[in-house]
Design an enzyme around this catalytic site. Structure first.
Site, PDB file in Angstrom:
ATOM      1  N   SER A 184       2.063   6.593  11.278  1.00 32.72           N
ATOM      2  CA  SER A 184       1.966   5.698  12.428  1.00 32.72           C
ATOM      3  C   SER A 184       0.488   5.395  12.706  1.00 32.72           C
ATOM      4  O   SER A 184      -0.196   4.884  11.819  1.00 32.72           O
ATOM      5  CB  SER A 184       2.675   6.320  13.635  1.00 32.72           C
ATOM      6  OG  SER A 184       2.837   5.392  14.677  1.00 32.72           O
ATOM      7  N   ASP A 347      12.747   1.396  10.777  1.00 36.51           N
ATOM      8  CA  ASP A 347      11.676   1.376  11.782  1.00 36.51           C
ATOM      9  C   ASP A 347      11.681   0.049  12.537  1.00 36.51           C
ATOM     10  O   ASP A 347      11.508  -1.016  11.948  1.00 36.51           O
ATOM     11  CB  ASP A 347      10.331   1.588  11.095  1.00 36.51           C
ATOM     12  CG  ASP A 347       9.194   1.893  12.059  1.00 36.51           C
ATOM     13  OD1 ASP A 347       9.339   1.639  13.265  1.00 36.51           O
ATOM     14  OD2 ASP A 347       8.144   2.374  11.577  1.00 36.51           O
ATOM     15  N   HIS A 380      11.405   4.737  13.630  1.00 33.59           N
ATOM     16  CA  HIS A 380       9.993   5.073  13.441  1.00 33.59           C
ATOM     17  C   HIS A 380       9.806   6.580  13.248  1.00 33.59           C
ATOM     18  O   HIS A 380       8.961   7.014  12.456  1.00 33.59           O
ATOM     19  CB  HIS A 380       9.202   4.585  14.653  1.00 33.59           C
ATOM     20  CG  HIS A 380       7.720   4.618  14.480  1.00 33.59           C
ATOM     21  ND1 HIS A 380       7.054   3.860  13.539  1.00 33.59           N
ATOM     22  CD2 HIS A 380       6.757   5.317  15.133  1.00 33.59           C
ATOM     23  CE1 HIS A 380       5.751   4.078  13.623  1.00 33.59           C
ATOM     24  NE2 HIS A 380       5.549   4.968  14.575  1.00 33.59           N
TER      25      HIS A 380
END
Length: 400
Positions: A184, A347, A380
């Site tokens: 991320s 995601d 995610h």
């Protein structure tokens, strides 16, 4: 249950916990020695925007042994709501191991019998009040006023996070990275490392990441910032002598959790909530169970968080373009590292097209890049909970 799981619920369901346990192979349950947080201090740090911070303090931790040539280093860069605790435990009874314990340690994909693995708390870390975090940001005392900086703290970027990490490595005499890997927001740092210091990075691994924030992502991230800004207690960032904007902060943290998850897992975790609940029908002020659950999780997460720090992290992500040139191709042109992109198929936050575009841009530039996707129910969060799926891919990438 590790700290990252508290993103979801104060107590994760038996279903989710069993998924995490059964995901671990025998090699993944080997334990690291106890780890400790170190502090790094530097002075007169100049930001990418040209401002000077008189003193910067950040925490860092490491696993494994640095070899004589100091060329076995793997830098792990952390995500938005995380910190440098990537693996291991601080004490024997620590119930919260590092977030990538599944792939960092003896015999694991990032093998600490081979590599010296190091991670650094970012500037403006989300949790400056966490006793296991050392960071510098708006909540830090400004030496010129003896009060917290507030919004007088300069805007910082992912490049600034990278440059602080570079200073930490320089202080240890480390001039070369065998690899840099992050998930991320950590993937942004990993990629910018390869663009900013191409002669120092041999391999780059981007997990659930992007090469540049597009308009959709910028606007989505702004929705995280707005509840804080609209909370009257935020007071233009000047709340350190009064009531903090807890309502806005909790709403923001709840929104971060929601956008980081896919409906597939979210609906399983909150299967006890239903449109036929009696309370919401009888009273407009009554919440559904899922809303109360999300708010409870956000309240727990707000314990260590700081509203201004969240706003600065949002802005750093909104400003991101690897290499910080006029376009992504120009920013990536200096990259020499072999690259590996591992987005998550489901995601909905940093969608796979962002990583795919970056991978393709590198290929068009004649760079070496590989692209594989994580499958899983978390969205995610697959970048943490399902990273074990790609353990062999990561191991082979590091070892070849």
């Amino acid at each position: 249950m590790n700290r990252f799981q508290s993103l979801i619920k104060p107590a994760i369901t038996a279903l989710a916990l069993s998924m995490l346990i059964t995901a671990c192979s025998p090699a993944q349950v080997q334990a690291l020695p106890l780890v400790e947080k170190h502090e790094f201090v530097t002075h007169n740090f100049t930001t990418f925007g040209g401002e000077m911070i008189p003193e910067v303090r950040v925490g860092w931790e490491a696993y494994g042994e640095l070899n004589e040539n100091k060329d076995n280093v793997v830098l792990v860069t952390h995500f938005f709501s995380g910190n440098s605790h990537a693996a291991g435990r601080y004490s024997e009874d620590d119930a919260q191991p590092g977030y990538w314990d599944a792939i960092i340690g003896p015999g694991k994909a990032i093998d600490t019998n081979i590599y010296y693995v190091i991670s650094v708390d970012t500037l403006v870390n989300q949790e400056p009040n966490n006793p296991n975090v050392i960071t510098t940001g708006p909540a830090t005392t400004n030496p010129e006023t003896s009060k917290p900086y507030g919004l007088d703290f300069p805007v910082v970027t992912i490049r600034d996070f990278v440059n602080v990490q570079k200073e930490v490595l320089d202080s240890l005499g480390i001039e070369k990275l065998h690899a840099v890997i992050g998930a991320s927001m950590g993937s942004l740092q990993a990629l910018d490392w390869a663009a900013a210091y191409p002669d120092r990075v041999e391999r780059m691994i981007s997990v659930i990441g992007m090469g540049a924030a597009d308009p959709w992502t910028i606007a989505t991230l702004q929705q995280w910032a707005n509840p804080i800004i609209q909370d009257p207690n935020w007071n233009d960032g000047n709340y350190y002598d009064g009531e903090p904007p807890l309502a806005g902060t909790q709403q923001t943290l709840g929104m971060i959790t929601l956008t980081a998850m896919h409906p597939l897992i979210f609906n399983q975790l909150y299967a006890d909530s239903s449109p036929r609940e009696a309370g919401p029908l009888q009273d407009i002020r009554q919440n559904f169970k899922v809303v109360d659950g999300l708010q409870a999780a956000a309240k727990a997460r707000a314990t260590y968080a700081d509203a201004n720090h969240i706003l600065y992290l949002v802005r750093a992500n909104q400003l991101f373009m690897a290499g910080y040139q006029t376009d992504l191709a120009s920013g990536l042109a200096p990259v020499q590292a072999r690259s590996l992109f591992i987005p998550a198929t489901r995601d909905l936050l940093l969608q796979p097209y962002l990583a795919k575009h970056t991978h393709n841009t590198l290929l068009e530039l004649g760079k070496e890049s590989t692209y594989v996707e994580l499958e899983g129910p978390w969205g995610h969060l697959d970048g943490v909970f399902e990273i074990h799926q790609k353990a062999d891919v990561i191991r082979d990438f590091l070892n070849n």
